[in-house]
Design a protein around this motif. Sequence first.
Motif, PDB file in Angstrom:
ATOM      1  N   GLU A 245       0.862  -1.187   0.000  1.00  0.00           N
ATOM      2  CA  GLU A 245       0.000   0.000   0.000  1.00  0.00           C
ATOM      3  C   GLU A 245       0.895   1.233   0.000  1.00  0.00           C
ATOM      4  O   GLU A 245       1.760   1.371   0.855  1.00  0.00           O
ATOM      5  CB  GLU A 245      -0.889  -0.006   1.241  1.00  0.00           C
ATOM      6  N   THR A 246       0.695   2.117  -0.963  1.00  0.00           N
ATOM      7  CA  THR A 246       1.476   3.349  -1.067  1.00  0.00           C
ATOM      8  C   THR A 246       0.569   4.541  -0.809  1.00  0.00           C
ATOM      9  O   THR A 246      -0.458   4.696  -1.467  1.00  0.00           O
ATOM     10  CB  THR A 246       2.118   3.472  -2.465  1.00  0.00           C
ATOM     11  N   GLU A 247       0.964   5.372   0.151  1.00  0.00           N
ATOM     12  CA  GLU A 247       0.184   6.554   0.511  1.00  0.00           C
ATOM     13  C   GLU A 247       1.004   7.815   0.270  1.00  0.00           C
ATOM     14  O   GLU A 247       2.107   7.954   0.787  1.00  0.00           O
ATOM     15  CB  GLU A 247      -0.250   6.483   1.977  1.00  0.00           C
ATOM     16  N   GLN A 248       0.453   8.707  -0.524  1.00  0.00           N
ATOM     17  CA  GLN A 248       1.079  10.001  -0.803  1.00  0.00           C
ATOM     18  C   GLN A 248       0.321  11.075  -0.024  1.00  0.00           C
ATOM     19  O   GLN A 248      -0.873  11.287  -0.251  1.00  0.00           O
ATOM     20  CB  GLN A 248       1.034  10.285  -2.307  1.00  0.00           C
ATOM     21  N   ILE A 249       1.011  11.737   0.911  1.00  0.00           N
ATOM     22  CA  ILE A 249       0.381  12.710   1.795  1.00  0.00           C
ATOM     23  C   ILE A 249       0.923  14.103   1.489  1.00  0.00           C
ATOM     24  O   ILE A 249       2.139  14.310   1.399  1.00  0.00           O
ATOM     25  CB  ILE A 249       0.635  12.369   3.273  1.00  0.00           C
ATOM     26  N   VAL A 250       0.023  15.048   1.320  1.00  0.00           N
ATOM     27  CA  VAL A 250       0.380  16.440   1.046  1.00  0.00           C
ATOM     28  C   VAL A 250      -0.103  17.303   2.211  1.00  0.00           C
ATOM     29  O   VAL A 250      -1.269  17.198   2.630  1.00  0.00           O
ATOM     30  CB  VAL A 250      -0.264  16.927  -0.267  1.00  0.00           C
ATOM     31  N   GLN A 251       0.767  18.142   2.734  1.00  0.00           N
ATOM     32  CA  GLN A 251       0.414  19.062   3.818  1.00  0.00           C
ATOM     33  C   GLN A 251       0.716  20.489   3.381  1.00  0.00           C
ATOM     34  O   GLN A 251       1.840  20.799   2.964  1.00  0.00           O
ATOM     35  CB  GLN A 251       1.182  18.714   5.091  1.00  0.00           C
ATOM     36  N   LEU A 252      -0.312  21.355   3.458  1.00  0.00           N
ATOM     37  CA  LEU A 252      -0.189  22.714   2.946  1.00  0.00           C
ATOM     38  C   LEU A 252      -1.184  23.620   3.666  1.00  0.00           C
ATOM     39  O   LEU A 252      -2.387  23.341   3.679  1.00  0.00           O
ATOM     40  CB  LEU A 252      -0.462  22.719   1.430  1.00  0.00           C
ATOM     41  N   ASN A 253      -0.674  24.661   4.294  1.00  0.00           N
ATOM     42  CA  ASN A 253      -1.537  25.657   4.961  1.00  0.00           C
ATOM     43  C   ASN A 253      -2.527  25.023   5.941  1.00  0.00           C
ATOM     44  O   ASN A 253      -3.685  25.434   6.036  1.00  0.00           O
ATOM     45  CB  ASN A 253      -2.311  26.478   3.922  1.00  0.00           C
ATOM     46  N   GLY A 254      -2.083  23.978   6.639  1.00  0.00           N
ATOM     47  CA  GLY A 254      -2.955  23.327   7.603  1.00  0.00           C
ATOM     48  C   GLY A 254      -3.831  22.240   7.020  1.00  0.00           C
ATOM     49  O   GLY A 254      -4.446  21.472   7.762  1.00  0.00           O
ATOM     50  N   TYR A 255      -3.935  22.174   5.703  1.00  0.00           N
ATOM     51  CA  TYR A 255      -4.715  21.134   5.029  1.00  0.00           C
ATOM     52  C   TYR A 255      -3.858  19.871   4.876  1.00  0.00           C
ATOM     53  O   TYR A 255      -2.639  19.945   4.682  1.00  0.00           O
ATOM     54  CB  TYR A 255      -5.189  21.596   3.651  1.00  0.00           C
ATOM     55  N   THR A 256      -4.513  18.731   4.927  1.00  0.00           N
ATOM     56  CA  THR A 256      -3.847  17.447   4.705  1.00  0.00           C
ATOM     57  C   THR A 256      -4.617  16.669   3.649  1.00  0.00           C
ATOM     58  O   THR A 256      -5.826  16.468   3.780  1.00  0.00           O
ATOM     59  CB  THR A 256      -3.781  16.619   6.001  1.00  0.00           C
ATOM     60  N   ALA A 257      -3.901  16.260   2.606  1.00  0.00           N
ATOM     61  CA  ALA A 257      -4.505  15.443   1.549  1.00  0.00           C
ATOM     62  C   ALA A 257      -3.761  14.116   1.475  1.00  0.00           C
ATOM     63  O   ALA A 257      -2.533  14.079   1.526  1.00  0.00           O
ATOM     64  CB  ALA A 257      -4.436  16.168   0.210  1.00  0.00           C
ATOM     65  N   SER A 258      -4.519  13.038   1.371  1.00  0.00           N
ATOM     66  CA  SER A 258      -3.922  11.700   1.313  1.00  0.00           C
ATOM     67  C   SER A 258      -4.488  10.939   0.114  1.00  0.00           C
ATOM     68  O   SER A 258      -5.702  10.942  -0.119  1.00  0.00           O
ATOM     69  CB  SER A 258      -4.220  10.939   2.607  1.00  0.00           C
TER      70      SER A 258
END
Length: 594
Positions: A245-258
């Motif tokens: 399982e590969t998870e790409q997590i983005v963190q920007l200005n308090g937002y979290t995208a997975s």
Amino acid sequence: MMEKADSVKKLYTRMRLWEFPDQYVIEPTDGSSGSSLAVSRKDGSMKLIDEIPECSTLRVPKIFTIFGVAGMLRLLAGSYLLVITGRECVGSYLGHPIFKVSSMKVFPCDCSLNNTPAEQKKTEMEFSGILNVAEKTTGLFFSYDANLTLSAQRLNDLGDESRLLPLWRQPRFLWNNYLLEVLIDNQLDPYLLPVVQGSFHYFQAAIGKEIIGITLIARRCTRRNGTRMWRRGADPDGYVANFVETEQIVQLNGYTASFVQVRGSIPLLWEQIVDLTYKPKYELLKHEEAPRVLERHFLDLRKKYGAVFAVDLVNEHGGEGRLCEKFGNTMQHVASNDVRYLHFDFHHICGHIHFDRLSILYDQISDFLERNGYLLLNEKGEKMKEQLGVVRTNCIDCLDRTNVTQSMIGRNMLEYQLRRLGIFGAEETICSHPNLDESFKILWANHGDDISIQYTGTPALKGDFVRFGHRTIQGILNDGWNALLRYYLNNFCDGTKQDAIDLLQGHYIVSVNRDTRSSSQNQGLEAIASFPLALGLVLTGFFFATMSLRQVRYDFRHLFFSLIWASISVGIAAFVKANGRLFCNRSRLHKPRR
């Protein structure tokens, strides 16, 4: 979201291991006030003690600094304690530090061997020797605070429940799940350190005035773990080899995208056992069970991830073609609105250099990706969007072609997310930001290398395209070298490595009656077959054939001797070729599936 409740005991982060003649004592040294753990060197039994035993003046105990207890493995007569002796901080996961295991050590608790029968002692020594391979296991990561076994979306869905549960409660991606059983039975919670095998990489980059953090995590499933040639396809329950399982997590200005993707071997019963040939034959097994195995596999994926889009990258023709045809035909039994299948002949369409043609593939799956989306949390940790489905990618090894494809999907998804967050314009791409572009390529290239090393022993092929965006002469040369190295490791090293994996994961439980009996019955050609010996005999024969041939001008009878020596060498070589499987480094614990 990631902080644990006070009811869950905090793990010890640094300890001192005392090696006494009769026991090991593990003492917390991280400021905690907890009891020390005493482990008997006779039978591996455990108990908590409040004080360190007094040292004898005749024998001062050795002292080791350790950073975690990976677990305990029981063999025939002894137990073996596996501890983490080295760690390296590699970044943070949603606010908590993540460590990579840099070294491990096995401490035997086998004093009782002195009173065991000779045959059992011999078998025990063979098994304990396999554990030396375990100390060299690569790609292990852990955290004292964060639950690495679950994706951000799973943690969010569990809510408070995830904070109340110990970190080791989710076994699917828990590398030391079996090893921890003894500690769990003894309720040694502060010592229960969950370890994940896979990959962890992180970087930060500037996009204008904004700072973006990107994390890429791989979690290797333990249900059918192993090496490239000794673990192929699925088991009868539908669990597949090399499932990651590969998870790409983005963190920007308090937002979290997975965003999560998965890979895994073709979910059929098939194998490819090493036999000294460069590419052993693919063998499909139990054809009649294929629909049931495939159905179980995709049922499990649907429960875990929702809708599934299976992308098959194998060749349509040749040896891979039979697997491709069987996979495609069997998929017709499970295909539905929630389970889709697409065959994309990577080598035929992209060749060895035209990987930009993967855009053809993306155009066919983009609607699925946009419809099923990704997880998005706002500054308060509230869910604004969730991922409703997953793309499952496979080639034969689920490494090289899969890495290139998954990095392409990850890149497109990142651009989609940044447009959603208002960072990118409608036509803006990652390529227009050189620092972000370079870091992103390196991130995925390192990710692919980590997964490949665990499965094959070498970095991924085609990694130069992921790393630089195009194929290079050096990359092609590296692929040639790594392909040869894979051949060597697969044929002459991976059998023992597979046995070590099976023991550590609990896929093979040692039995006194079975293993002492099989050890004594290991006679005949299988017991003496040795490739180095056979190669030495072949070379010796050709040497004497050459020497005799040089003497022909003095005595014509040497031509006869030369032919005899050459015939012996050719005969031995032919015998080795015909019985290639016996001359490879075989997995002792692996039973062929027929």
